[in-house]
Design a protein around this motif. Structure first.
Motif, mmCIF file in Angstrom:
data_model
loop_
_atom_site.group_PDB
_atom_site.id
_atom_site.type_symbol
_atom_site.label_atom_id
_atom_site.label_comp_id
_atom_site.label_asym_id
_atom_site.label_seq_id
_atom_site.Cartn_x
_atom_site.Cartn_y
_atom_site.Cartn_z
ATOM 1 N N UNK A 130 -9.400 75.660 91.976
ATOM 2 C CA UNK A 130 -9.448 77.048 92.396
ATOM 3 C C UNK A 130 -8.423 77.888 91.659
ATOM 4 N N UNK A 131 -8.500 79.203 91.808
ATOM 5 C CA UNK A 131 -7.542 80.094 91.142
ATOM 6 C C UNK A 131 -6.163 79.988 91.787
ATOM 7 N N UNK A 132 -5.145 80.237 90.995
ATOM 8 C CA UNK A 132 -3.784 80.255 91.525
ATOM 9 C C UNK A 132 -3.543 81.520 92.346
ATOM 10 N N UNK A 133 -2.644 81.375 93.295
ATOM 11 C CA UNK A 133 -2.093 82.532 93.981
ATOM 12 C C UNK A 133 -0.588 82.521 93.748
ATOM 13 N N UNK A 134 0.027 83.698 93.828
ATOM 14 C CA UNK A 134 1.481 83.794 93.693
ATOM 15 C C UNK A 134 2.004 84.821 94.684
ATOM 16 N N UNK A 135 3.182 84.550 95.225
ATOM 17 C CA UNK A 135 3.864 85.534 96.049
ATOM 18 C C UNK A 135 5.332 85.169 96.166
ATOM 19 N N UNK A 136 6.194 86.179 96.122
ATOM 20 C CA UNK A 136 7.596 85.944 96.462
ATOM 21 C C UNK A 136 7.695 86.035 97.980
ATOM 22 N N UNK A 137 7.931 84.885 98.602
ATOM 23 C CA UNK A 137 7.930 84.797 100.059
ATOM 24 C C UNK A 137 9.264 85.266 100.627
ATOM 25 N N UNK A 138 9.254 85.875 101.835
ATOM 26 C CA UNK A 138 10.484 86.418 102.425
ATOM 27 C C UNK A 138 11.275 85.387 103.214
ATOM 28 N N UNK A 139 11.365 84.165 102.691
ATOM 29 C CA UNK A 139 12.178 83.116 103.295
ATOM 30 C C UNK A 139 12.456 82.053 102.239
ATOM 31 N N UNK A 140 13.428 81.185 102.516
ATOM 32 C CA UNK A 140 13.883 80.224 101.535
ATOM 33 C C UNK A 140 12.898 79.115 101.231
ATOM 34 N N UNK A 141 13.098 78.475 100.082
ATOM 35 C CA UNK A 141 12.210 77.396 99.644
ATOM 36 C C UNK A 141 12.240 76.221 100.607
ATOM 37 N N UNK A 142 13.392 75.930 101.211
ATOM 38 C CA UNK A 142 13.467 74.802 102.136
ATOM 39 C C UNK A 142 12.654 75.063 103.398
ATOM 40 N N UNK A 143 12.574 76.323 103.823
ATOM 41 C CA UNK A 143 11.762 76.643 105.007
ATOM 42 C C UNK A 143 10.268 76.570 104.677
ATOM 43 N N UNK A 203 -8.423 89.257 92.444
ATOM 44 C CA UNK A 203 -7.670 90.143 93.326
ATOM 45 C C UNK A 203 -8.161 90.053 94.771
ATOM 46 N N UNK A 204 -9.445 89.744 94.956
ATOM 47 C CA UNK A 204 -9.957 89.542 96.318
ATOM 48 C C UNK A 204 -9.301 88.299 96.933
ATOM 49 N N UNK A 205 -9.236 87.225 96.157
ATOM 50 C CA UNK A 205 -8.560 86.008 96.602
ATOM 51 C C UNK A 205 -7.121 86.293 97.006
ATOM 52 N N UNK A 206 -6.442 87.092 96.205
ATOM 53 C CA UNK A 206 -5.026 87.357 96.440
ATOM 54 C C UNK A 206 -4.807 88.177 97.715
ATOM 55 N N UNK A 207 -5.684 89.129 97.980
ATOM 56 C CA UNK A 207 -5.551 89.919 99.210
ATOM 57 C C UNK A 207 -5.806 89.059 100.444
#
Length: 569
Positions: free
Chosen positions: A251-264, A389-393
């Motif tokens: 499937x296609x990749x998704x990306x986002x800068x998440x508002x919490x740490x990598x360990x969480x 972009x539909x996938x990403x939303x």
């Protein structure tokens, strides 16, 4: 380019998903990192004690919570990290990202020709094949320390600082200082001075992801070259044979800068019990699917990670199970069987620490078909061509269901002063922060089998990774950003502004909305007094007005994606 009709069709389909909060999100897999030297590799099995977790109880070890029990530890700045899928990046300009507190300028040295000057038109530039290489610099010009990501990629493939026009090539060396009016020998001496050079980090492209080694020291390129990138490779069947590519769907990749740490993030994805509750109406049902879970340890804690298997209590006497493999530091693979015939669903989940309280997440779904190349109809829908972009939303809705909890959880722990895992790199400041941390198992109440993966990960972090994640460029104890759900709901900064596909779609939808509003207005103005033409004109007004309304809702989704569990019945 899409036609207005195609935009309208996709918009209506998308809105139906957004309104019912329907989605199935997916993310990346990987393998263990190769050790830096052959010598270190030969020591790993003999020098790395493991933690055995009884089936009915998580042990409380008789040690101080911040004591590192094992000598063979993971080194955070000596590993490869996936930062972003390259399909998200625009080759014609520099981009800003964070990794372990380091501000990065990511750019491509693609060149239109060998001369320095104004770029070709966008139309002519699109016709050229993009064959440049991706680079990662510290986002700081050596001249006056301004961000290089606010600069330009010039037509000769150099990176220009837009403050004073200094230019740099891919390895970081300065190639031009416009203000220097001295002799050629003086200019050559200036450009050869190490202080004129940008800090460049090793980079590689593997499986469509840009990987960065967060060290720019003299030995960084050699050390990184000796270290395997922990990316997904061949997928094996139960007998250990490589599954052929014709049986795989990526499937296609998704990306986002998440508002919490990598360990969480890792804590969350190794916890199967939250899925039917947190993701009610998307994956499972909170009222019928929240059941007892049995978790067994297949690979104990080591520097490289761990692996667990999950079964529902009802399936204990069967072979039906799912596996969760954590490969330090960034990679989690969730592998589940789908019926008979060797069909599987694999979530490839990547995470990298960006800055305190935030992390970079990339992910995708992989489906394994049966030997005849078939999938259940339920899963065939994921193989249909849908605009990225539909996938990403849709992914934003899914991710925000978890983000509300994890964002608040990390900040609450940090605010209490009892458990802070975002660490400064200064040794004394780090010791001070760790000395205040209490045992995670004592701060939380985790009596069930379902919590075993979470405790395993927290034990890995404590025993094998120094007790937390160190961030560069921080003086004194790190101050965690405050809890703010507006940060959780923010889609523009965390994704849209960083995604080439979504930015293009945003511009297209905005144009479509404006055209629809104009046509609706014209239809309303020109209304014949009688007959079928009046009906047609009224219908046109309603059609174009509705299209404008729907497209405006999608434009808002590109900027903000709100979710409420209280309203998710």
């Amino acid at each position: 380019m899409w036609t207005n009709y195609e935009y309208m069709t996709v918009l209506i389909s998308l809105l139906s998903f957004l309104d019912v909060q329907g989605f199935n999100s997916v993310l990346p897999i990987s393998r263990t990192r190769l050790l830096s030297t052959v010598r270190e590799k030969s020591k790993i099995d003999s020098s790395s004690p493991s933690v055995s977790i009884p089936l009915n109880e998580v042990p409380i070890l008789d040690t101080k919570p911040n004591e590192n029990l094992d000598e063979d530890k993971f080194e955070w700045f000596k590993s490869w990290y996936p930062v972003v899928p390259i399909e998200f990046l625009d080759e014609t300009k520099p981009h800003h990202y964070n990794l372990l507190g380091i501000d990065l300028c990511i750019w491509n040295d693609f060149k239109e020709n060998d001369t320095f000057g104004p770029k070709l038109s966008k139309k002519k530039s699109k016709e050229l094949k993009k064959e440049g290489e991706w680079h990662a610099f510290e986002d700081s010009c050596p001249h006056r320390k301004v961000p290089l990501s606010e600069g330009r990629v010039e037509r000769d493939g150099t990176l220009l600082c837009s403050y004073h026009g200094w230019r740099f090539e891919g390895e970081g060396s300065c190639v031009s200082v416009p203000q220097e009016d001295g002799s050629e020998e003086k200019l050559k001496k200036m450009l050869s001075n190490p202080r004129s050079k940008c800090n460049a980090f090793p980079t590689k492209i593997v499986n469509g992801l840009l990987w960065v080694w967060p060290d720019s020291s003299a030995d960084a390129f050699l050390e990184s070259a000796l270290s395997e990138i922990p990316a997904a490779t061949e997928i094996l069947d139960d007998e250990g044979n490589i599954i052929s590519e014709d049986r795989l769907y990526f499937g296609p990749y998704n990306f986002r800068e998440l508002p919490y740490g990598a360990d969480y993030f890792v804590e969350n994805v190794v916890d199967p019990a939250h899925v039917p509750v947190s993701h009610h109406n998307i994956i499972g049902n909170r009222y019928t699917d929240s059941l007892p879970i049995h978790i067994s340890v297949e690979e104990n804690i080591s520097k490289k990670g761990f692996k667990v298997a999950t079964k529902l209590q009802a399936n204990l006497d069967t072979d039906v199970k799912s596996t969760c493999n954590f490969s330090a530091p960034s990679l989690v693979t969730l592998d589940s069987s789908i019926g008979d015939g060797g069909m599987r669903q694999i979530l490839e989940l990547y995470i990298s620490p960006s800055k305190p309280g935030f992390s970079n997440h990339c992910g995708r779904l992989v489906l394994v078909k049966d030997k005849d190349g078939n999938l259940p109809k339920t899963f065939e829908m994921f193989t249909k061509p849908v605009p990225k972009w539909v996938n990403h939303l849709l992914a934003a809705k899914f991710l925000n269901q978890d983000a509300l909890f994890l964002h608040a959880q990390e900040r609450a722990f940090s605010k209490s002063g009892k458990y802070t895992t975002a660490l400064p790199t200064d040794e004394e400041d780090m010791k001070l922060t760790l000395s205040r941390n209490e045992d995670y198992k004592m701060l939380t109440y985790t009596p069930n089998q379902a919590d075993k993966g979470v405790i395993l990960f927290r034990e890995w972090l404590r025993r094998k990774a120094g007790g937390g994640i160190p961030f560069r460029n921080n003086i004194g104890p790190i101050s965690m950003p405050p809890q703010d759900n507006e940060i959780v709901f923010d889609q523009w900064t965390s994704h849209t502004a960083k995604c080439k596909s979504c930015l293009a779609a945003y511009k297209g939808v905005r144009k479509f909305r404006n055209i629809s509003i104009v046509l609706a207005a014209l239809s309303a103005i020109w209304v014949p007094s009688v007959g079928g033409r009046k009906i047609a004109a009224t219908a046109s007004t309603a059609l174009f007005g509705g299209a404008g309304y729907l497209s405006n809702k999608v434009l808002k989704a590109f900027k903000r994606s709100e979710f409420s569990h209280a309203e998710n019945d």
